[in-house]
Design an enzyme around this catalytic site. Sequence first.
Site, PDB file in Angstrom:
ATOM      1  N   GLU A 144      38.280  43.402  58.160  1.00 55.50           N
ATOM      2  CA  GLU A 144      36.941  42.823  58.105  1.00 55.50           C
ATOM      3  C   GLU A 144      36.626  42.692  56.630  1.00 55.50           C
ATOM      4  O   GLU A 144      36.022  43.566  56.023  1.00 55.50           O
ATOM      5  CB  GLU A 144      35.932  43.726  58.835  1.00 55.50           C
ATOM      6  CG  GLU A 144      34.719  42.962  59.362  1.00 55.50           C
ATOM      7  CD  GLU A 144      33.663  42.686  58.319  1.00 55.50           C
ATOM      8  OE1 GLU A 144      33.994  42.045  57.293  1.00 55.50           O
ATOM      9  OE2 GLU A 144      32.526  43.088  58.529  1.00 55.50           O
ATOM     10  N   GLU A 153      34.884  37.704  49.186  1.00 61.01           N
ATOM     11  CA  GLU A 153      35.226  39.096  48.889  1.00 61.01           C
ATOM     12  C   GLU A 153      36.724  39.288  48.660  1.00 61.01           C
ATOM     13  O   GLU A 153      37.217  40.414  48.673  1.00 61.01           O
ATOM     14  CB  GLU A 153      34.740  40.012  50.030  1.00 61.01           C
ATOM     15  CG  GLU A 153      33.227  40.112  50.100  1.00 61.01           C
ATOM     16  CD  GLU A 153      32.741  41.079  51.165  1.00 61.01           C
ATOM     17  OE1 GLU A 153      33.586  41.702  51.846  1.00 61.01           O
ATOM     18  OE2 GLU A 153      31.521  41.209  51.329  1.00 61.01           O
TER      19      GLU A 153
END
Length: 691
Positions: A144, A153
């Site tokens: 995730e 990210e």
Amino acid sequence: MKTFCGRANPTTGAMEWLEEAEDYDYHQEIARSRYADMLHDKDRNVKYYQGIRAAVSRVKERGEKAIVLDIGTGTGLLSMMAASAGADFCYAIEVFKPMANAAVKIVEKNGFSDKIKVINKHSTEVTVGPDGDMECRANILVTELFDTELIGEGALPTYEHAHKYLVQEGCEAVPHRATVYVQLVESKRMWSWNKLFPIHVEAEDGEKIIVPPSEMENCPGVPSVCDIQLNQMPSSDFTALSDVVTMFSVDFSKPVQSASTYYRVQLEPVKSGKAQIVLSWWDIDMDPSGMINCTMAPYWAKPTSTLQWRDHWMQCVYFLPKEEPVLQGEKVYLTACRDEYSVWYKLQKAREEENQADVGAESPVCRCHAHLLWNRPRFGELNDQNRTRQYIKSLRKVLNTDSVCLCISDGSLLPVLLHCLGAKQVQYFIPFFRSLQCSLAFFSHILFKANHLEDKIKILEARPELLKPSHFEDQKISVLVGEPFFSTSLLPWHNLYFWYARTAVSSHLTSSATVLPQSAALHMMIVEFQDLWRIRSPCGICEGFDVQTMDDMIKDSLNFRESKEAEPHPLWEYPCKSLSDPREVLTFDFKQTVPQHCLSTEGSVNLLRKGKSHGAVLWMEYHLDADISISTGLMKISDEKGNCEWNPHCKQAVYFFNSVIESETLSDPGAITYAINFDTKTGEIAMDFKL
């Protein structure tokens, strides 16, 4: 052990050295994290669990042991899901040490210590082999690693490395794939977050138009995504020019390339208009068949779906380099370029034969400096015609042909307005300690030049206390103005820097000088949030797993300092209802200098409606004169239920209560007492509430 941290105080402007505990950064990171929001995301958690169960079953059906690699494990939740689904062993990677320590405790508390190994490393540092962190490569990859933009990210380089070094060829992946969707729209509101619109000013010698610099008109902006809660954007605020189409997909079960590339789709406009904005979101399929799907689609794209509120994944607004007219039925080509961490878009009328290197153009670079100076709400604020009219109306009352004016604000249009309205002399003070001083000076210069005012408005770059009479050509200031706005401000009262700067230049003012705004007031109201409360709410049990350790960890970090402070949120994106009337709690008189003593108040507010008191919202109201005020917070309470409309250009301060009081009856809903203290030496506001 203590550490000295230097910072420029956003309210007073002073350079400060603060003594912080060695683990302050850790506590701040945890307290401001979105872990609670993710744990409350029922849709995400259920879909991950379903996908993990299915992946473990597929591996077992092949007669293989299920070895799971969980990158970015956080609480260890996904690894525990895998272990409970029958995985033989899980390697849970977590680079953030306090989080890794919490994961070890959570895994142990839930009885999975023999099945899950928590590794406190970055995944690119993990070793595989008899003496390595992992005994063998995994055949199930669970991650995730996504943000609102999907790749912001570092998901792509992480996947790329994992496939090369940490997982088997042909591994199962949860999620299996991600798909990015786009829609071309026209929206004056959203376009106003990217460009400066001309401003019409009625002056005594006729209408004048303040024009944006050509450098801004032709500026491609910056590649940073504007992520918002698109579900709060009314359909009346944009026009869809295309259907929703798939832009690109990434298959996480196969080797992933992180190198810069581009994707192109053909669009057939469903309506004629100005193509300005690309709206984008993604979904993830947890299994190869796409039966287990978790989507970020906004309300109009999936009208039959129940919307899951989440703050960790929202939707994206991308601005095209310039607006392009499109005609219904006349095909256009939309290109998405990306690097490892960001995406940007361009639109072409007809397909041009281009080299691949040319198509994947370099990341856009802001040339006008405005996109470096201002966030998106600030653009919107400067383009707010009603707000500008209020300033013009107030300035007209105080300006005359002898006015010597000083403006104190960051990246403001006020100096140009002052000149248009007939001021004799205009000087613009740029605070010297601001990190964006060079960009401020550059943009101000090109703005003044575009309006033929480069020799009419003088820019002052110095600390206010160092300004001398020579800076003002030995003339006293008769009108001191500010919005006030400063780019380093996070909380509403940080813009009180205007008061401190006004105090520092007081010796340069005439005895009858006008200060505009003349005063400010801090307002407060108790609210019940529709959803925002989730980011601060303990989770306890998540999908059958005890994550109380995480709740305790967040609580400890909040108690370290953060729970005593308010935090900024743009409340137009986060619906709430008022449980009390708005209350003016502190006033700040800009006609006077900053006093030496603290400003304090205490009292109580009655709860008028049934509901859960999640917290207090605070905002500033600036009184330009006796009749005209500008609110940075509540615009109005729109109905009997207490639903609120908020200033969309500003963030309001939210103080979450440690415990929630629920008033069930209107006969005696109760009251909340408060104590608020403004320390004039530090410029900080301390507050305390008792339910």
